[in-house]
Design a protein around this motif. Structure first.
Motif, PDB file in Angstrom:
ATOM      1  N   ALA A  47       0.844  -1.194   0.000  1.00 15.97           N
ATOM      2  CA  ALA A  47       0.000   0.000   0.000  1.00 15.97           C
ATOM      3  C   ALA A  47       0.876   1.240   0.000  1.00 15.97           C
ATOM      4  CB  ALA A  47      -0.890   0.002   1.256  1.00 15.97           C
ATOM      5  N   ALA A  48       0.221   2.371  -0.169  1.00 13.54           N
ATOM      6  CA  ALA A  48       0.889   3.656   0.021  1.00 13.54           C
ATOM      7  C   ALA A  48       0.688   4.036   1.483  1.00 13.54           C
ATOM      8  CB  ALA A  48       0.295   4.715  -0.895  1.00 13.54           C
ATOM      9  N   TYR A  49       1.745   4.464   2.122  1.00 16.63           N
ATOM     10  CA  TYR A  49       1.693   4.820   3.530  1.00 16.63           C
ATOM     11  C   TYR A  49       1.933   6.312   3.692  1.00 16.63           C
ATOM     12  CZ  TYR A  49       2.481  -0.195   3.789  1.00 16.63           C
ATOM     13  OH  TYR A  49       2.394  -1.549   3.618  1.00 16.63           O
ATOM     14  N   ARG A  67       0.478   5.452   8.345  1.00 14.96           N
ATOM     15  CA  ARG A  67      -0.937   5.159   8.200  1.00 14.96           C
ATOM     16  C   ARG A  67      -1.198   4.730   6.772  1.00 14.96           C
ATOM     17  NH1 ARG A  67      -4.624   8.003   5.916  1.00 14.96           N
ATOM     18  NH2 ARG A  67      -6.764   8.059   6.572  1.00 14.96           N
ATOM     19  N   ALA A  68      -2.035   3.726   6.620  1.00 11.32           N
ATOM     20  CA  ALA A  68      -2.490   3.287   5.303  1.00 11.32           C
ATOM     21  C   ALA A  68      -4.008   3.437   5.282  1.00 11.32           C
ATOM     22  CB  ALA A  68      -2.098   1.836   5.051  1.00 11.32           C
ATOM     23  N   GLU A  69      -4.592   3.309   4.121  1.00 12.23           N
ATOM     24  CA  GLU A  69      -6.059   3.325   4.032  1.00 12.23           C
ATOM     25  C   GLU A  69      -6.557   1.962   4.503  1.00 12.23           C
ATOM     26  OE1 GLU A  69      -8.140   5.823   3.401  1.00 12.23           O
ATOM     27  OE2 GLU A  69      -6.384   7.112   3.318  1.00 12.23           O
ATOM     28  N   LEU A  70      -6.560   1.782   5.788  1.00 12.20           N
ATOM     29  CA  LEU A  70      -6.918   0.508   6.395  1.00 12.20           C
ATOM     30  C   LEU A  70      -7.702   0.782   7.663  1.00 12.20           C
ATOM     31  CD1 LEU A  70      -6.368  -2.538   5.992  1.00 12.20           C
ATOM     32  CD2 LEU A  70      -4.311  -2.261   7.340  1.00 12.20           C
ATOM     33  N   GLN A  71      -8.989   0.459   7.641  1.00 10.63           N
ATOM     34  CA  GLN A  71      -9.844   0.733   8.795  1.00 10.63           C
ATOM     35  C   GLN A  71     -10.599  -0.525   9.207  1.00 10.63           C
ATOM     36  OE1 GLN A  71     -11.941   4.069   6.966  1.00 10.63           O
ATOM     37  NE2 GLN A  71     -11.062   5.385   8.549  1.00 10.63           N
ATOM     38  N   ALA A  72     -10.741  -0.683  10.505  1.00 14.47           N
ATOM     39  CA  ALA A  72     -11.509  -1.797  11.061  1.00 14.47           C
ATOM     40  C   ALA A  72     -12.929  -1.316  11.339  1.00 14.47           C
ATOM     41  CB  ALA A  72     -10.860  -2.295  12.344  1.00 14.47           C
ATOM     42  N   PRO A  73     -13.921  -1.901  10.668  1.00 10.81           N
ATOM     43  CA  PRO A  73     -15.302  -1.514  10.975  1.00 10.81           C
ATOM     44  C   PRO A  73     -15.670  -1.964  12.386  1.00 10.81           C
ATOM     45  CG  PRO A  73     -15.258  -3.319   9.384  1.00 10.81           C
ATOM     46  CD  PRO A  73     -13.835  -2.914   9.634  1.00 10.81           C
ATOM     47  N   ASP A  74     -16.701  -1.358  12.943  1.00  8.31           N
ATOM     48  CA  ASP A  74     -17.111  -1.658  14.328  1.00  8.31           C
ATOM     49  C   ASP A  74     -17.234  -3.148  14.604  1.00  8.31           C
ATOM     50  OD1 ASP A  74     -17.140   1.014  14.966  1.00  8.31           O
ATOM     51  OD2 ASP A  74     -19.297   1.245  14.629  1.00  8.31           O
ATOM     52  N   ASP A 102     -12.201   6.314  14.306  1.00  9.60           N
ATOM     53  CA  ASP A 102     -12.632   5.823  12.987  1.00  9.60           C
ATOM     54  C   ASP A 102     -12.108   4.431  12.642  1.00  9.60           C
ATOM     55  OD1 ASP A 102      -9.965   6.312  12.492  1.00  9.60           O
ATOM     56  OD2 ASP A 102     -10.309   7.747  10.869  1.00  9.60           O
ATOM     57  N   GLY A 103     -11.402   3.787  13.558  1.00 11.38           N
ATOM     58  CA  GLY A 103     -10.930   2.426  13.317  1.00 11.38           C
ATOM     59  C   GLY A 103      -9.688   2.340  12.448  1.00 11.38           C
ATOM     60  N   THR A 104      -9.025   3.455  12.192  1.00  9.66           N
ATOM     61  CA  THR A 104      -7.815   3.445  11.373  1.00  9.66           C
ATOM     62  C   THR A 104      -6.689   2.738  12.115  1.00  9.66           C
ATOM     63  OG1 THR A 104      -8.412   5.506  10.274  1.00  9.66           O
ATOM     64  CG2 THR A 104      -6.092   4.886  10.216  1.00  9.66           C
ATOM     65  N   ILE A 105      -5.983   1.876  11.387  1.00 12.06           N
ATOM     66  CA  ILE A 105      -4.838   1.168  11.955  1.00 12.06           C
ATOM     67  C   ILE A 105      -3.585   1.966  11.606  1.00 12.06           C
ATOM     68  CG2 ILE A 105      -3.452  -0.926  11.813  1.00 12.06           C
ATOM     69  CD1 ILE A 105      -6.163  -2.395  11.312  1.00 12.06           C
ATOM     70  N   ILE A 106      -2.773   2.239  12.617  1.00  6.92           N
ATOM     71  CA  ILE A 106      -1.548   3.002  12.421  1.00  6.92           C
ATOM     72  C   ILE A 106      -0.366   2.292  13.074  1.00  6.92           C
ATOM     73  CG2 ILE A 106      -2.774   5.216  12.347  1.00  6.92           C
ATOM     74  CD1 ILE A 106      -1.578   5.760  15.184  1.00  6.92           C
ATOM     75  N   ALA A 136       9.071   1.954  10.057  1.00  7.83           N
ATOM     76  CA  ALA A 136       7.642   2.203   9.850  1.00  7.83           C
ATOM     77  C   ALA A 136       7.144   1.516   8.582  1.00  7.83           C
ATOM     78  CB  ALA A 136       7.370   3.706   9.796  1.00  7.83           C
ATOM     79  N   VAL A 137       7.857   1.703   7.488  1.00 10.18           N
ATOM     80  CA  VAL A 137       7.428   1.127   6.207  1.00 10.18           C
ATOM     81  C   VAL A 137       7.567  -0.395   6.224  1.00 10.18           C
ATOM     82  CG1 VAL A 137       7.900   1.049   3.719  1.00 10.18           C
ATOM     83  CG2 VAL A 137       7.926   3.244   4.937  1.00 10.18           C
ATOM     84  N   GLU A 138       8.695  -0.891   6.695  1.00  7.80           N
ATOM     85  CA  GLU A 138       8.933  -2.340   6.690  1.00  7.80           C
ATOM     86  C   GLU A 138       7.966  -3.084   7.600  1.00  7.80           C
ATOM     87  OE1 GLU A 138      13.104  -2.833   7.526  1.00  7.80           O
ATOM     88  OE2 GLU A 138      13.665  -1.858   5.636  1.00  7.80           O
ATOM     89  N   GLU A 139       7.692  -2.549   8.785  1.00  5.42           N
ATOM     90  CA  GLU A 139       6.761  -3.241   9.683  1.00  5.42           C
ATOM     91  C   GLU A 139       5.339  -3.213   9.138  1.00  5.42           C
ATOM     92  OE1 GLU A 139       7.892  -5.243  11.561  1.00  5.42           O
ATOM     93  OE2 GLU A 139       9.583  -4.486  12.700  1.00  5.42           O
TER      94      GLU A 139
END
Length: 172
Positions: A47-49, A67-74, A102-106, A136-139
């Motif tokens: 992804a793009a971070y 941060r990536a465009e990655l969110q966990a819904p409720d 908003d559930g964003t994973i960082i 950050a990028v590698e993990e």
């Protein structure tokens, strides 16, 4: 992404200045907000971070957030938290977290910097800057598949860890 191979390694500099140097040398467009904040976008394997660094002079802490465009819904927050726990057990530097709003994973990592004797503010070396950005990028790249499996393929977190971290040997 190693700048160490450059002919002229820059002298240690203010944290945001050194990160600007790293971003610029890698050809990444960046946005800077004074001496306290800088951000860029980096394309990883999955992804793009968005990378954002925040400098708190009074605490002498440099925080790097990926941060990536990655969110966990409720309905998947419980599974996401379980995955975060399993992933964070594997990390030496930084940690993953889920923003409750908003559930964003960082991915977040903070570094305490100390000024040399007689120096007013601490500097960041090129090596330190590279380690922070690379980690950050590698993990995120390393564990992005775990999050995909848990959030989009309805895979249990423990099974997602096994599947995503399976290392193949040889060629197909």
């Amino acid at each position: 992404m190693s700048l160490i191979e450059m002919d002229a390694v820059p002298a240690p500099a203010a944290p945001i200045d050194m990160l600007e140097h790293v971003f610029d040398t890698n050809g990444w467009a960046f946005e800077r907000s004074g001496d306290e904040e800088i951000s860029t976008s980096v394309v990883g394997s999955w992804a793009a971070y968005e990378l954002r660094a925040l400098w708190r002079e009074e605490d002498r802490v440099l925080q790097l957030i990926a941060r990536a465009e990655l969110q966990a819904p409720d309905e998947l927050r419980s599974a996401a938290y379980e995955a975060l726990g399993l992933i964070n057990e594997q990390l030496w530097m930084g940690h993953f977290e889920l923003w409750s709003a908003d559930g964003t994973i960082i991915f977040r990592h903070a570094t305490l910097l100390d000024a040399a004797e007689g120096q007013a503010s601490p500097d960041l070396t090129l090596g330190q800057a590279e380690v922070l950005v690379d980690a950050a990028v590698e993990e995120f790249d390393r564990f992005f598949p775990v999050f995909q499996l848990v959030l989009f393929a309805d895979t249990a977190p423990a099974a997602a860890m096994v599947a995503a971290l399976l290392e193949t040997v040889g060629e197909a």
